[in-house]
Design a protein around this motif. Structure first.
Motif, mmCIF file in Angstrom:
data_model
loop_
_atom_site.group_PDB
_atom_site.id
_atom_site.type_symbol
_atom_site.label_atom_id
_atom_site.label_comp_id
_atom_site.label_asym_id
_atom_site.label_seq_id
_atom_site.Cartn_x
_atom_site.Cartn_y
_atom_site.Cartn_z
ATOM 1 N N ALA A 121 1.007 -1.405 0.012
ATOM 2 C CA ALA A 121 -0.079 -0.018 0.000
ATOM 3 C C ALA A 121 0.822 1.202 0.235
ATOM 4 C CB ALA A 121 -1.015 0.027 1.121
ATOM 5 N N ASP A 122 2.136 1.244 0.468
ATOM 6 C CA ASP A 122 3.032 2.435 0.684
ATOM 7 C C ASP A 122 4.373 2.224 0.205
ATOM 8 O OD1 ASP A 122 4.456 4.614 0.999
ATOM 9 O OD2 ASP A 122 3.375 4.802 3.037
ATOM 10 N N GLU A 123 4.734 2.342 -1.225
ATOM 11 C CA GLU A 123 6.040 2.046 -1.523
ATOM 12 C C GLU A 123 7.045 2.931 -0.902
ATOM 13 O OE1 GLU A 123 6.360 2.505 -5.816
ATOM 14 O OE2 GLU A 123 4.557 1.103 -6.355
ATOM 15 N N ASN A 124 6.691 3.701 0.031
ATOM 16 C CA ASN A 124 7.664 4.542 0.554
ATOM 17 C C ASN A 124 8.188 3.852 1.745
ATOM 18 O OD1 ASN A 124 7.934 6.938 -0.668
ATOM 19 N ND2 ASN A 124 5.964 7.595 0.300
ATOM 20 N N VAL A 125 7.571 2.591 2.102
ATOM 21 C CA VAL A 125 7.744 1.702 3.223
ATOM 22 C C VAL A 125 9.071 0.768 2.807
ATOM 23 C CG1 VAL A 125 7.001 -0.041 5.071
ATOM 24 C CG2 VAL A 125 5.818 2.074 4.539
ATOM 25 N N LYS A 126 10.265 0.977 3.093
ATOM 26 C CA LYS A 126 11.324 0.220 2.688
ATOM 27 C C LYS A 126 11.789 -1.061 3.456
ATOM 28 C CE LYS A 126 12.404 2.890 -0.605
ATOM 29 N NZ LYS A 126 12.109 2.808 -2.177
ATOM 30 N N VAL A 127 11.277 -1.005 4.743
ATOM 31 C CA VAL A 127 11.153 -2.349 5.553
ATOM 32 C C VAL A 127 10.152 -2.418 6.386
ATOM 33 C CG1 VAL A 127 12.912 -3.565 7.342
ATOM 34 C CG2 VAL A 127 13.815 -2.101 5.567
ATOM 35 N N GLY A 128 9.587 -3.551 6.707
ATOM 36 C CA GLY A 128 8.610 -3.672 7.691
ATOM 37 C C GLY A 128 8.576 -4.975 8.429
ATOM 38 N N THR A 129 8.092 -4.791 9.697
ATOM 39 C CA THR A 129 7.971 -5.915 10.481
ATOM 40 C C THR A 129 6.841 -5.973 11.488
ATOM 41 O OG1 THR A 129 9.642 -7.229 11.839
ATOM 42 C CG2 THR A 129 9.301 -4.977 12.387
ATOM 43 N N LEU A 130 6.775 -7.001 12.490
ATOM 44 C CA LEU A 130 5.563 -7.256 13.119
ATOM 45 C C LEU A 130 6.021 -7.275 14.615
ATOM 46 C CD1 LEU A 130 4.076 -10.500 11.277
ATOM 47 C CD2 LEU A 130 3.425 -7.982 11.228
ATOM 48 N N CYS A 131 4.976 -6.753 15.328
ATOM 49 C CA CYS A 131 5.139 -6.902 16.901
ATOM 50 C C CYS A 131 3.588 -6.793 17.761
ATOM 51 C CB CYS A 131 5.701 -5.660 17.359
ATOM 52 S SG CYS A 131 4.795 -3.984 17.179
ATOM 53 N N HIS A 132 3.646 -7.269 18.806
ATOM 54 C CA HIS A 132 2.277 -7.428 19.395
ATOM 55 C C HIS A 132 2.505 -7.019 21.094
ATOM 56 C CE1 HIS A 132 3.153 -11.242 21.304
ATOM 57 N NE2 HIS A 132 3.651 -11.662 20.215
ATOM 58 N N PRO A 133 1.665 -6.531 21.649
ATOM 59 C CA PRO A 133 1.615 -6.075 23.106
ATOM 60 C C PRO A 133 2.172 -7.524 23.954
ATOM 61 C CG PRO A 133 -0.179 -5.244 22.308
ATOM 62 C CD PRO A 133 0.253 -6.126 21.126
ATOM 63 N N ILE A 134 2.861 -7.217 24.936
ATOM 64 C CA ILE A 134 3.203 -8.373 26.077
ATOM 65 C C ILE A 134 2.968 -7.786 27.336
ATOM 66 C CG2 ILE A 134 4.654 -9.786 24.421
ATOM 67 C CD1 ILE A 134 7.001 -8.588 25.473
ATOM 68 N N GLU A 135 2.838 -8.709 28.326
ATOM 69 C CA GLU A 135 2.825 -8.353 29.731
ATOM 70 C C GLU A 135 4.272 -8.022 30.307
ATOM 71 O OE1 GLU A 135 0.242 -7.620 31.421
ATOM 72 O OE2 GLU A 135 -1.306 -8.425 29.885
ATOM 73 N N ALA A 136 4.634 -7.211 31.333
ATOM 74 C CA ALA A 136 5.822 -6.917 31.864
ATOM 75 C C ALA A 136 6.632 -8.103 32.322
ATOM 76 C CB ALA A 136 5.485 -6.052 33.081
ATOM 77 N N HIS A 137 6.032 -9.291 32.806
ATOM 78 C CA HIS A 137 6.830 -10.293 33.129
ATOM 79 C C HIS A 137 7.401 -11.060 31.950
ATOM 80 C CE1 HIS A 137 4.133 -13.656 31.428
ATOM 81 N NE2 HIS A 137 3.135 -12.796 32.026
ATOM 82 N N GLU A 138 7.035 -10.906 30.587
ATOM 83 C CA GLU A 138 7.553 -11.584 29.639
ATOM 84 C C GLU A 138 8.362 -10.769 29.075
ATOM 85 O OE1 GLU A 138 6.448 -13.484 25.124
ATOM 86 O OE2 GLU A 138 4.698 -12.652 26.324
ATOM 87 N N ALA A 139 8.298 -9.147 29.150
ATOM 88 C CA ALA A 139 9.213 -8.137 28.773
ATOM 89 C C ALA A 139 10.694 -8.245 29.334
ATOM 90 C CB ALA A 139 8.725 -6.780 28.960
ATOM 91 N N SER A 140 10.521 -9.050 30.501
ATOM 92 C CA SER A 140 11.982 -9.287 31.437
ATOM 93 C C SER A 140 12.739 -10.324 30.772
ATOM 94 C CB SER A 140 11.714 -9.548 32.790
ATOM 95 O OG SER A 140 11.106 -10.477 33.057
ATOM 96 N N ASN A 141 12.221 -11.114 29.996
ATOM 97 C CA ASN A 141 12.978 -12.263 29.304
ATOM 98 C C ASN A 141 13.734 -11.640 27.962
ATOM 99 O OD1 ASN A 141 13.746 -14.798 27.846
ATOM 100 N ND2 ASN A 141 11.485 -15.403 27.728
ATOM 101 N N PRO A 142 14.975 -11.959 27.937
ATOM 102 C CA PRO A 142 16.033 -11.523 27.017
ATOM 103 C C PRO A 142 15.868 -12.084 25.613
ATOM 104 C CG PRO A 142 16.996 -12.740 28.585
ATOM 105 C CD PRO A 142 15.670 -12.536 29.378
ATOM 106 N N ASN A 143 14.920 -13.456 25.582
ATOM 107 C CA ASN A 143 14.862 -13.984 24.468
ATOM 108 C C ASN A 143 13.538 -13.460 23.800
ATOM 109 O OD1 ASN A 143 16.770 -16.085 24.836
ATOM 110 N ND2 ASN A 143 15.767 -17.143 26.372
ATOM 111 N N ALA A 144 12.617 -12.665 24.417
ATOM 112 C CA ALA A 144 11.598 -11.968 23.909
ATOM 113 C C ALA A 144 12.189 -10.600 23.403
ATOM 114 C CB ALA A 144 10.592 -11.898 24.778
ATOM 115 N N VAL A 145 12.480 -10.327 22.197
ATOM 116 C CA VAL A 145 12.834 -9.086 21.784
ATOM 117 C C VAL A 145 11.762 -7.796 21.673
ATOM 118 C CG1 VAL A 145 14.075 -7.939 19.915
ATOM 119 C CG2 VAL A 145 14.738 -10.175 20.289
ATOM 120 N N LYS A 146 12.077 -7.032 22.291
ATOM 121 C CA LYS A 146 11.166 -5.776 22.526
ATOM 122 C C LYS A 146 11.638 -4.609 21.391
ATOM 123 C CE LYS A 146 12.149 -7.098 25.971
ATOM 124 N NZ LYS A 146 12.923 -8.493 26.275
ATOM 125 N N VAL A 147 10.503 -3.843 21.165
ATOM 126 C CA VAL A 147 10.614 -2.839 20.197
ATOM 127 C C VAL A 147 9.826 -1.582 20.708
ATOM 128 C CG1 VAL A 147 8.748 -3.576 18.723
ATOM 129 C CG2 VAL A 147 10.359 -2.049 17.819
#
Length: 209
Positions: A121-147
């Motif tokens: 839909a937008d040729e100006n977007v050169k790179v795209g990726t995905l993310c979704h909300p998580i709880e704080a306890h999962e955010a402390s796991n270094p194997n779960a990459v945060k953005v």
């Protein structure tokens, strides 16, 4: 307006010599190798025209051939899946390349379709990726990459640490990064020649390049 002229290829990097689990693409899950589960889900993405496995090992190539999949052989020397994707680009012609990790057998085709739709839909977007909300306890796991995202949806930074950090105990929303990437051809062509910065080396996250 969504363009219908852009060709989309899903590339599934599948290394046999995984440091954590050697032979991971061939791990049996409900009677099928892991790579087959990922491949079959990729085939369900309606707005992609090509699905191919990229490997550096003949055992993976044989397994892919056995279930009727398409496979390309690549160098064993690539430091990341995206570097492997850049080599595939020389063999598979497309306008947008989706890097779908070979160890994601539960990936949802609808999520990949959403990523592709946004880039079409937008040729100006050169790179795209995905993310979704998580709880704080999962955010402390270094194997779960945060953005963390800017207000316009652009990624500001990726980290294995919990980001943002609530210094005074404020309520924050953590977003987990899902390692599915979309690249336009011109960006992917330049990726392999870019220097690997300190941040990529420190976090071991190829998207920081």
């Amino acid at each position: 307006m969504v363009s219908t002229k852009q060709r989309v290829a899903i590339v599934i990097p599948a290394r046999y010599a995984s440091s954590r689990l050697p032979g991971k693409p061939l791990a049996d899950i409900a009677g099928k190798p892991m790579a087959q589960h990922v491949y079959e889900r990729a085939l369900q993405v309606a707005n992609a025209q090509v699905v191919v496995v990229a490997t550096d090992d003949e055992r993976v190539a044989q397994a892919v051939g056995a279930f009727g999949g398409e496979c390309v052989m690549t160098s064993p020397d690539h430091p990341s899946g995206t570097d492997r994707l850049a080599e595939v680009m020389t063999q598979i012609d497309a306008d947008i390349y989706i890097n779908l990790q070979g160890d994601e057998p539960l990936v949802r085709p609808a999520d990949i379709e959403s990523l592709v739709t946004g880039m079409l839909a937008d040729e100006n977007v050169k790179v795209g990726t995905l993310c979704h909300p998580i709880e704080a306890h999962e955010a402390s796991n270094p194997n779960a990459v945060k953005v963390v995202l800017a207000n316009n949806g652009n990624a500001l930074y990726f980290s294995r640490s919990p980001i943002p950090y609530p210094r005074d105990g404020e309520a924050v929303q953590y977003l987990k990064h899902v390692g599915v990437y979309g690249y336009r051809r011109d960006v992917l062509a330049d990726y392999g020649s870019l220097p690997q910065p300190m941040l990529e080396h420190a976090e071991k996250l190829e998207q920081l390049r």
